[in-house]
Design a protein around this motif. Sequence first.
Motif, PDB file in Angstrom:
ATOM      1  N   GLU A 142      47.659  40.353  36.139  1.00 13.52           N
ATOM      2  CA  GLU A 142      47.164  40.187  37.505  1.00 13.52           C
ATOM      3  C   GLU A 142      47.069  38.734  37.952  1.00 13.52           C
ATOM      4  O   GLU A 142      46.862  38.455  39.132  1.00 13.52           O
ATOM      5  CB  GLU A 142      45.768  40.824  37.636  1.00 13.52           C
ATOM      6  CG  GLU A 142      45.692  42.292  37.233  1.00 13.52           C
ATOM      7  CD  GLU A 142      46.312  43.210  38.272  1.00 13.52           C
ATOM      8  OE1 GLU A 142      46.676  42.710  39.357  1.00 13.52           O
ATOM      9  OE2 GLU A 142      46.444  44.414  37.999  1.00 13.52           O
TER      10      GLU A 142
ATOM     11  N   TRP B  83      36.936  36.698  37.846  1.00 15.74           N
ATOM     12  CA  TRP B  83      38.337  36.413  37.551  1.00 15.74           C
ATOM     13  C   TRP B  83      38.611  36.874  36.116  1.00 15.74           C
ATOM     14  O   TRP B  83      37.777  36.661  35.212  1.00 15.74           O
ATOM     15  CB  TRP B  83      38.600  34.916  37.614  1.00 15.74           C
ATOM     16  CG  TRP B  83      38.700  34.310  38.966  1.00 15.74           C
ATOM     17  CD1 TRP B  83      38.194  34.781  40.130  1.00 15.74           C
ATOM     18  CD2 TRP B  83      39.356  33.082  39.272  1.00 15.74           C
ATOM     19  NE1 TRP B  83      38.488  33.936  41.151  1.00 15.74           N
ATOM     20  CE2 TRP B  83      39.206  32.869  40.659  1.00 15.74           C
ATOM     21  CE3 TRP B  83      40.061  32.139  38.523  1.00 15.74           C
ATOM     22  CZ2 TRP B  83      39.731  31.752  41.306  1.00 15.74           C
ATOM     23  CZ3 TRP B  83      40.579  31.018  39.155  1.00 15.74           C
ATOM     24  CH2 TRP B  83      40.423  30.841  40.528  1.00 15.74           C
TER      25      TRP B  83
ATOM     26  N   CYS C  49      40.460  43.883  36.778  1.00 18.45           N
ATOM     27  CA  CYS C  49      40.066  42.488  36.549  1.00 18.45           C
ATOM     28  C   CYS C  49      39.477  42.257  35.160  1.00 18.45           C
ATOM     29  O   CYS C  49      39.676  41.195  34.561  1.00 18.45           O
ATOM     30  CB  CYS C  49      39.036  42.055  37.586  1.00 18.45           C
ATOM     31  SG  CYS C  49      39.705  41.715  39.223  1.00 18.45           S
TER      32      CYS C  49
ATOM     33  N   GLY D 287      43.178  37.337  39.347  1.00 15.52           N
ATOM     34  CA  GLY D 287      43.280  38.773  39.522  1.00 15.52           C
ATOM     35  C   GLY D 287      43.223  39.175  40.988  1.00 15.52           C
ATOM     36  O   GLY D 287      43.794  38.516  41.862  1.00 15.52           O
TER      37      GLY D 287
END
Length: 464
Positions: free
Chosen positions: A152, A217, A178, A156
């Motif tokens: 990701e 994140w 995430c 993310g």
Amino acid sequence: MPEPIVVTGGSMAALATADALASAGQSVELLVPAKGVGAGFAPMRKDGRALELGVRLLELHYEGAEAEQVPPLAEYHPEIGGHRPFTPLVHDWIAERAGDRLVEAERARMAIDGRVVDDLYFTTDPSVLHDALSDEERAVIAAEARRAAEVEGDAGLLAPERAGELAGMALDEASIACHGAAFHARLAEPYAAKVLAGGTSAVLATLRRKAWVPLFWPRTLAQACGDETVTFHPDRPFHTIAGGGAGQIVDILMERLRAHPNAEVRTVGALEAIAPANGSGVRFEFSDAGTIHAKRPVIGNAPAELFGAAGVEYTPAKARTVILWIEVDDADLLWAPALLNVVDADCPVLRVSSGGSAAGPAQRILTVELAHDQDPAAAEPAVRDALERFGVIREGAPFTVAMAAAAPTFALPTAENVERFARARDELRALGLDADIVGGAADFAADALNEQIVQALKVTEERS
């Protein structure tokens, strides 16, 4: 003399707007309801006690939001987190009114596996996971978060260019993408499942603050659970008002308004109808005050009341909130938490906080929020066990249940409710009311205290 600016409603936005306008030299007429002034932010009064409706703390600082960098108020839009760049203004506004009674609250804590450690949910500080989780758990979470970062990206779904994608997701989907499945199952889902039925699957990812479940994140979570230096350093201390808790801001505002030479406070019944007035302005019909015409008023009534008065359908599904208020002698209180979040799924307690005021000078009120599916009438043994287990009261200490309640409260942060709100707001706008609308009716996500204060400051600047 110019006509006073009419402000209606008992929301914090209505009170703050009336206060800010009067302080700016404007003449103001505030029409408040007989009940519900301050909305959910005001404590209930019972038998000489002030009982806060859940944890009530003031968020007056965010990392990156500095006084010299506050954008113009004209750039503010009511939305989730829209207040953050303007937080220094909120701090100064409350500090001016509370004075030296405004104090920093003790750091929030959380209970996990029966241990009390620094909090993750309200502070959004992932560094606490080092003490909260075992080495084995952190290793699994770090590995999954690294894989999420590879798939990701480091940020993310929180990357700015993916905002549209995030807006269409449920929180469970975004959390797993995430964080990975291990973090989600260990920390995100158990807490959200106590807050509301359906847990993270019932929450829009963009409205995660409604359930107090953060998103990180992937790279940040990998750092926090691995051996790397954590580069995200949240700075979000909470504040309260000494002598009874943050809910006292309602009393402070009402006292100021009643004493201010530029303000008149009138109590009115329920708002029954609202429409454009013939010619100009807005026509209000109250249950006990008849018809009132106002030129370009500020409307701060609750969404359900305002939409209903305009003939607009709005019936959101609501969360069930369960609370016990415990009164305990100071001598039996080992620790008065500003906020203690309880993660453990086998404990029906969701949060413990201190605030409000007790009936006696040597006593303290603890607000104990329970999981949404609990029966408050049968919860006292579990509450006692939790308070003793987490070192809040001494073992066997007597306490009084000052009150127990279970009731529907806030609108669930679901896609369906957001759509209901959007339709109702569009119908209200179609009426063409010549007014400023503040508070919860301004936006589905604009009912937080900071949002309402920033709205008040923006309207005041535009009207001054």
